[in-house]
Design a protein around this motif. Structure first.
Motif, short mmCIF file in Angstrom:
data_model
loop_
_atom_site.label_atom_id
_atom_site.label_comp_id
_atom_site.label_asym_id
_atom_site.label_seq_id
_atom_site.Cartn_x
_atom_site.Cartn_y
_atom_site.Cartn_z
N TRP A 76 39.01 3.95 71.28
CA TRP A 76 37.67 4.52 71.17
C TRP A 76 37.72 5.98 70.76
CZ3 TRP A 76 34.08 1.42 70.22
CH2 TRP A 76 33.99 0.18 70.84
N LEU A 79 38.48 5.82 66.94
CA LEU A 79 37.37 5.28 66.16
C LEU A 79 36.18 6.24 66.14
CD1 LEU A 79 37.33 1.47 67.08
CD2 LEU A 79 38.19 2.57 65.02
N GLY A 80 35.97 6.96 67.23
CA GLY A 80 34.88 7.94 67.23
C GLY A 80 35.10 9.00 66.16
N ARG A 81 36.32 9.51 66.07
CA ARG A 81 36.64 10.51 65.05
C ARG A 81 36.54 9.91 63.65
NH1 ARG A 81 41.76 11.45 68.81
NH2 ARG A 81 40.84 12.91 70.33
N LEU A 82 37.05 8.69 63.49
CA LEU A 82 37.05 8.05 62.18
C LEU A 82 35.64 7.77 61.70
CD1 LEU A 82 39.01 6.77 60.02
CD2 LEU A 82 38.52 4.60 61.13
N TRP A 83 34.81 7.20 62.56
CA TRP A 83 33.43 6.87 62.16
C TRP A 83 32.63 8.13 61.87
CZ3 TRP A 83 32.76 2.77 66.59
CH2 TRP A 83 33.43 1.60 66.21
N ALA A 84 32.86 9.19 62.64
CA ALA A 84 32.15 10.44 62.37
C ALA A 84 32.54 10.99 61.00
CB ALA A 84 32.45 11.45 63.47
N LEU A 86 33.85 9.35 58.37
CA LEU A 86 33.38 8.49 57.28
C LEU A 86 31.86 8.57 57.13
CD1 LEU A 86 35.63 5.31 57.73
CD2 LEU A 86 35.81 7.10 55.99
N GLY A 87 31.14 8.69 58.25
CA GLY A 87 29.69 8.80 58.17
C GLY A 87 29.26 10.06 57.44
N LEU A 202 39.53 3.51 53.52
CA LEU A 202 39.87 3.30 54.92
C LEU A 202 41.34 3.65 55.20
CD1 LEU A 202 38.02 -0.03 55.83
CD2 LEU A 202 37.57 2.25 56.73
N MET A 251 37.41 -3.48 59.83
CA MET A 251 36.41 -2.60 59.23
C MET A 251 36.19 -2.94 57.77
SD MET A 251 37.36 1.06 61.00
CE MET A 251 36.11 1.92 60.06
N LEU A 255 32.59 -4.08 56.33
CA LEU A 255 31.89 -3.42 55.24
C LEU A 255 31.65 -4.38 54.08
CD1 LEU A 255 33.72 0.03 55.21
CD2 LEU A 255 31.33 -0.38 55.82
#
Length: 272
Positions: A76, A79-84, A86-87, A202, A251, A255
């Protein structure tokens, strides 16, 4: 029939696709058995039973110090860092990519600097980011953004610029403004390409994430791998690497499914 014209069926594709994975597993098992026969305490190629014990410890046994399940807390955090990252990259790409692709003046202004920045090795900037932004979450997220965004912008702007000119001319003859053309004509063509671009980035995004976590973090998949390497804990490192790969595959599939759901017409001309 020539081999070039022979296409495997669904079952044949499944079997053929599984063979390389099976070969990798068999080669590992043979090499592991050979090394363990010579040295039962060998840590380089652990037996499958060692993997099972390590997975049970990391994923299903609370840590004695923190009480957390380390695999899931690391997942977690990463993934939090990755999603932030990429977003933020997706938003910047959508704005800059559309502007560069649609507006010639903006293209002349920004395209050269975007091309220049995309050539800078992102990992070389990591010490600078740590000095400028500190060792917290911001520097890790910014590294992902810097590493991914320039390539996404270049890809999206080229996609927009390559749209048939007839589409733009038809919209102009219907008195559509530049804003309306970008919103109603260009954006629907750009969005599926942006999703595919995120899929292609990714791998690099995970690379930048793990590199940043390896240097400065107190949780995360990259942090855990580099923490246990000093103990030669290959029984933990291999499962973590496999888990990172599974996350990336999940992921990518997610996507791809999202793109097919929202833009089912995309790919009808052979594009994927």
């Amino acid at each position: 029939m020539r081999l070039i014209n022979r296409h495997p069926g669904r079952a044949a594709r499944l079997v053929l696709g599984s063979l390389p994975f099976l070969a990798i597993v068999l080669v590992y098992l043979a090499a592991s058995a050979t090394r363990l026969a010579d040295n039962p305490g060998d840590k380089l190629l652990p037996a499958l039973s060692s993997f099972a014990r390590a997975i049970e410890t990391m994923a299903f046994t609370p840590d004695r110090r923190t009480g957390a399940y380390l695999l899931w807390s690391d997942t977690w955090a990463s993934l939090g860092r990755l999603w932030a990252g990429l977003g933020i990259s997706a938003v910047l790409t959508l704005i800059a990519g559309l502007a560069i692709g649609v507006l010639p003046m903006v293209r002349a202004l920004l395209a050269p600097v975007i091309a220049f920045v995309s050539m800078v090795p992102p990992l070389a900037l990591l010490p600078i980011l740590f000095i400028a932004l500190g060792l917290g979450e911001t520097s890790k997220i910014v590294l992902i953004v810097i590493g991914v965004t320039p390539f996404l912008i270049r890809d999206l702007s080229l996609t927009v610029a390559s749209l048939p000119r007839e589409m733009i001319i038809k919209a102009e003859t219907l008195s559509a403004s530049t804003w309306l053309i970008a919103l109603r004509v260009v954006l629907p063509q750009a969005m599926p390409r942006l999703i595919d671009g995120l899929r292609l980035q990714l791998g690099p995004a995970f690379l930048f994430l793990i590199a940043a976590e390896a240097i400065s973090a107190d949780a995360g998949l990259g942090y855990r791998i580099f923490l246990v390497r000093r103990y030669l804990s290959m029984d933990i490192i291999f499962p973590y690497v496999a888990w990172i790969t599974l996350l990336a595959v999940a992921m990518d599939l997610g996507l791809g499914g999202l793109r097919r759901l929202i833009f089912p017409w995309w790919g009808m001309e052979g594009r994927r």
